[in-house]
Design a protein around this motif. Structure first.
Motif, mmCIF file in Angstrom:
data_model
loop_
_atom_site.group_PDB
_atom_site.id
_atom_site.type_symbol
_atom_site.label_atom_id
_atom_site.label_comp_id
_atom_site.label_asym_id
_atom_site.label_seq_id
_atom_site.Cartn_x
_atom_site.Cartn_y
_atom_site.Cartn_z
ATOM 1 N N ARG A 23 16.152 -0.213 -39.164
ATOM 2 C CA ARG A 23 17.105 0.476 -38.304
ATOM 3 C C ARG A 23 18.504 -0.088 -38.551
ATOM 4 O O ARG A 23 18.698 -1.304 -38.531
ATOM 5 N N ALA A 24 19.446 0.779 -38.785
ATOM 6 C CA ALA A 24 20.813 0.339 -39.068
ATOM 7 C C ALA A 24 21.455 -0.225 -37.808
ATOM 8 O O ALA A 24 21.125 0.181 -36.698
ATOM 9 N N PRO A 25 22.383 -1.176 -37.953
ATOM 10 C CA PRO A 25 23.103 -1.693 -36.777
ATOM 11 C C PRO A 25 24.029 -0.621 -36.209
ATOM 12 O O PRO A 25 24.306 0.390 -36.847
ATOM 13 N N HIS A 26 24.482 -0.843 -34.975
ATOM 14 C CA HIS A 26 25.382 0.110 -34.327
ATOM 15 C C HIS A 26 26.669 0.292 -35.129
ATOM 16 O O HIS A 26 27.216 1.385 -35.205
ATOM 17 N N PHE A 27 27.168 -0.790 -35.704
ATOM 18 C CA PHE A 27 28.388 -0.745 -36.493
ATOM 19 C C PHE A 27 28.119 -1.384 -37.851
ATOM 20 O O PHE A 27 27.421 -2.391 -37.937
ATOM 21 N N ALA A 28 28.673 -0.792 -38.877
ATOM 22 C CA ALA A 28 28.495 -1.361 -40.216
ATOM 23 C C ALA A 28 29.150 -2.736 -40.274
ATOM 24 O O ALA A 28 30.310 -2.886 -39.875
ATOM 25 N N PRO A 29 28.446 -3.765 -40.750
ATOM 26 C CA PRO A 29 29.053 -5.102 -40.829
ATOM 27 C C PRO A 29 30.169 -5.130 -41.854
ATOM 28 O O PRO A 29 30.034 -4.575 -42.941
ATOM 29 N N ARG A 30 31.281 -5.757 -41.471
ATOM 30 C CA ARG A 30 32.435 -5.783 -42.371
ATOM 31 C C ARG A 30 32.830 -7.188 -42.799
ATOM 32 O O ARG A 30 33.403 -7.379 -43.866
ATOM 33 N N ALA A 31 32.580 -8.189 -41.967
ATOM 34 C CA ALA A 31 33.023 -9.547 -42.296
ATOM 35 C C ALA A 31 32.174 -10.130 -43.425
ATOM 36 O O ALA A 31 30.955 -10.166 -43.340
ATOM 37 N N LYS A 32 32.842 -10.580 -44.481
ATOM 38 C CA LYS A 32 32.156 -11.207 -45.611
ATOM 39 C C LYS A 32 32.428 -12.706 -45.677
ATOM 40 O O LYS A 32 31.770 -13.426 -46.429
ATOM 41 N N ARG A 33 33.403 -13.154 -44.909
ATOM 42 C CA ARG A 33 33.773 -14.573 -44.949
ATOM 43 C C ARG A 33 34.508 -14.915 -43.646
ATOM 44 O O ARG A 33 34.969 -14.008 -42.944
ATOM 45 N N LYS A 345 40.601 -7.188 -43.852
ATOM 46 C CA LYS A 345 39.616 -6.235 -43.328
ATOM 47 C C LYS A 345 38.191 -6.787 -43.377
ATOM 48 O O LYS A 345 37.340 -6.389 -42.587
ATOM 49 N N ASP A 346 37.906 -7.718 -44.314
ATOM 50 C CA ASP A 346 36.562 -8.289 -44.360
ATOM 51 C C ASP A 346 36.555 -9.819 -44.284
ATOM 52 O O ASP A 346 35.594 -10.473 -44.649
ATOM 53 N N THR A 347 37.662 -10.382 -43.775
ATOM 54 C CA THR A 347 37.742 -11.822 -43.491
ATOM 55 C C THR A 347 37.954 -12.002 -41.993
ATOM 56 O O THR A 347 38.929 -11.483 -41.438
ATOM 57 N N LEU A 348 37.063 -12.712 -41.342
ATOM 58 C CA LEU A 348 37.215 -12.999 -39.919
ATOM 59 C C LEU A 348 37.996 -14.295 -39.755
ATOM 60 O O LEU A 348 37.557 -15.354 -40.220
ATOM 61 N N VAL A 349 39.157 -14.225 -39.130
ATOM 62 C CA VAL A 349 39.964 -15.413 -38.841
ATOM 63 C C VAL A 349 39.752 -15.768 -37.372
ATOM 64 O O VAL A 349 39.907 -14.917 -36.489
ATOM 65 N N LEU A 350 39.390 -17.003 -37.119
ATOM 66 C CA LEU A 350 39.142 -17.489 -35.759
ATOM 67 C C LEU A 350 40.078 -18.657 -35.471
ATOM 68 O O LEU A 350 40.165 -19.598 -36.273
ATOM 69 N N TRP A 351 40.794 -18.596 -34.340
ATOM 70 C CA TRP A 351 41.717 -19.669 -33.920
ATOM 71 C C TRP A 351 41.270 -20.208 -32.573
ATOM 72 O O TRP A 351 40.959 -19.441 -31.653
ATOM 73 N N GLY A 352 41.266 -21.537 -32.410
ATOM 74 C CA GLY A 352 40.970 -22.109 -31.103
ATOM 75 C C GLY A 352 40.721 -23.603 -31.157
ATOM 76 O O GLY A 352 40.645 -24.202 -32.234
ATOM 77 N N GLY A 353 40.598 -24.187 -29.959
ATOM 78 C CA GLY A 353 40.257 -25.595 -29.827
ATOM 79 C C GLY A 353 38.971 -25.746 -29.041
ATOM 80 O O GLY A 353 38.308 -24.759 -28.710
ATOM 81 N N GLU A 354 38.619 -26.995 -28.716
ATOM 82 C CA GLU A 354 37.328 -27.248 -28.059
ATOM 83 C C GLU A 354 37.341 -26.918 -26.569
ATOM 84 O O GLU A 354 36.292 -26.745 -25.960
ATOM 85 N N PHE A 355 38.525 -26.846 -25.963
ATOM 86 C CA PHE A 355 38.668 -26.388 -24.578
ATOM 87 C C PHE A 355 40.134 -26.091 -24.315
ATOM 88 O O PHE A 355 40.969 -26.220 -25.216
ATOM 89 N N GLY A 356 40.453 -25.662 -23.101
ATOM 90 C CA GLY A 356 41.841 -25.428 -22.727
ATOM 91 C C GLY A 356 42.365 -26.575 -21.871
ATOM 92 O O GLY A 356 41.846 -27.693 -21.928
ATOM 93 N N MET A 380 40.752 -13.896 -32.443
ATOM 94 C CA MET A 380 40.166 -13.520 -33.724
ATOM 95 C C MET A 380 41.016 -12.420 -34.363
ATOM 96 O O MET A 380 41.701 -11.675 -33.671
ATOM 97 N N ALA A 381 40.952 -12.342 -35.674
ATOM 98 C CA ALA A 381 41.648 -11.270 -36.402
ATOM 99 C C ALA A 381 40.824 -10.905 -37.624
ATOM 100 O O ALA A 381 40.120 -11.746 -38.192
ATOM 101 N N GLY A 382 40.912 -9.631 -38.032
ATOM 102 C CA GLY A 382 40.233 -9.178 -39.234
ATOM 103 C C GLY A 382 38.726 -9.043 -39.063
ATOM 104 O O GLY A 382 38.195 -9.112 -37.962
ATOM 105 N N GLY A 383 38.035 -8.838 -40.177
ATOM 106 C CA GLY A 383 36.586 -8.823 -40.193
ATOM 107 C C GLY A 383 35.945 -7.751 -39.334
ATOM 108 O O GLY A 383 34.804 -7.906 -38.896
ATOM 109 N N GLY A 384 36.669 -6.666 -39.034
ATOM 110 C CA GLY A 384 36.086 -5.624 -38.203
ATOM 111 C C GLY A 384 36.335 -5.784 -36.725
ATOM 112 O O GLY A 384 35.926 -4.931 -35.928
ATOM 113 N N VAL A 385 36.973 -6.890 -36.325
ATOM 114 C CA VAL A 385 37.288 -7.095 -34.897
ATOM 115 C C VAL A 385 38.322 -6.056 -34.461
ATOM 116 O O VAL A 385 39.254 -5.740 -35.190
#
Length: 389
Positions: A23-33, A345-356, A380-385
């Protein structure tokens, strides 16, 4: 006979499931890295990407809610942000004046304001963020990505970590735990190493030609495989064999990937390499782009130093201003560069720290905030977000 019949029914169902198409996922996966920009120490969401108008209104008043069970210093009254927020882009996302360059990228960003953790200490919180557990040794995010997707370049590791901190969880933040050893992160320098000196150790042999090295490795591999055949499965030894073979192949690929000198002057300027303040983190971000486009699945980039970089229990105004100045332009440069190359478009960029940080001031002054895992922000940015959200 009826009881035995149930087994036949189960078998028939299993055989039918095996023949059925997946069964295919609801959305086609885009993030490759993934590129994970880790701000070590806990940047204040209240002063960066999550404005609180009620803090402006009630600045200096006592905190009205239930105080956390664990605090690291005497908790004072409410403290409004020293920095102004303005809406930016088509999305109108509010960003602090600390991040004028990232503010120009908000329409590519999805802000997540609902994160919460379980540990108020740096070590436990870092482990929770990287591995999902603050009490057990678990595989890191990068290790899971490497395990699930493998490598897209046989001559480079699937998981690289640039200038990682050796404190507060240390190697477990990029370890593989019970996953194969090849899934763990390969460190390039560490937080105490100037980034221009950060290289994969021993990448060049000073005493052997490539042919002599190959013969040596072939002999070693033969001995190890003979041992494996006699002793049975041994994950540690299998990982060691793989690491020797990868290290040999990396000798050509890694120095080329680490060499940013061939990038254009415009690219250097985009990442802030023309300014000594932004150059260190800019170089880390540029390395991340170079690794990503060469098939590395997960690149962790850490902004840290010996002082737990973003941990402003005091000197909030000076410390956060310094930290943001160091990373703002390089991060915007990375997002802009990835987008212009068609990689966002296929790179997920994640920014953050361990808490606020807390909405209250720490101690008796008016220039610091305590740890706050109760609610904080990453983006987050890219990767289908979905962007601009």
């Amino acid at each position: 006979r009826s009881a035995l019949g149930f087994g036949a029914l189960a078998l028939a169902d299993l055989l039918h499931a095996a023949d059925a198409p997946a069964r295919a996922p609801h959305f086609a996966p885009r993030a490759k890295r993934v590129i994970f920009l880790f701000m070590k120490g806990g940047p204040s969401h209240l002063d960066t990407f999550d404005p609180k108008p009620l803090l402006d209104r009630d600045d200096g008043k006592p905190y009205p809610g239930t105080r956390p069970r664990v605090v690291f210093a005497k908790t004072g009254n409410l403290l409004k942000s020293p920095w102004k927020f303005k809406p930016h882009g088509q999305s109108g996302a509010p960003v602090s004046e600390l991040f004028p360059h990232v503010a120009g990228c908000v329409d590519d960003i999805c802000f997540v304001h609902s994160l919460h953790g379980t540990n108020p200490a740096h070590g436990g919180a870092s482990l929770k963020l990287h591995t999902g557990s603050d009490s057990f040794v678990r595989p890191s995010m990068g290790a899971w990505v490497a395990y699930g997707l493998g490598t897209a370049n046989d001559n480079l590791p699937a998981f690289l970590t640039v200038c990682p901190t050796l404190a507060h969880g240390g190697v477990n933040n990029w370890g593989s735990a019970f996953l194969p050893a090849a899934c763990q992160g390969v460190p390039i320098g560490n937080a105490s190493t100037p980034v221009e000196q950060a290289k994969v150790k021993y990448i060049a042999s000073t005493g052997l030609t490539p042919d002599a090295q190959k013969k040596q490795l072939d002999l070693l591999a033969g001995l190890n495989k003979t041992h494996l055949a006699g002793a049975g499965p041994d994950a540690a030894l299998e990982g060691r064999i793989e690491s020797f073979e990868l290290a040999f192949r990396m000798q050509k690929a890694m120095p080329e990937a680490e060499d940013v000198s061939k990038e254009t002057a415009a690219t250097h300027k985009l990442y802030g390499l023309d300014d000594p303040v932004t150059a260190p983190f800019g170089r880390q971000c540029l390395l991340a782009r170079r690794f990503a486009e060469r098939g590395v699945r997960f690149v962790q980039v850490t902004h840290s130093d010996a002082n737990v970089q973003w941990d402003q229990h005091g000197n909030l105004r000076k410390g956060h201003a310094k930290n943001a100045l160091e990373v703002d332009r390089p991060i915007a440069g990375l997002l802009t560069d990835l987008k212009s190359r068609g990689l966002l478009k296929d790179t997920l960029v994640l920014w953050g720290g361990e808490f606020g940080r807390t909405p209250t001031v720490e101690g008796g002054g008016n220039d610091g905030r305590d740890h706050n895992p109760e609610g904080f922000t990453v983006w987050m940015a890219g990767g289908g977000v979905k962007p601009g959200l």
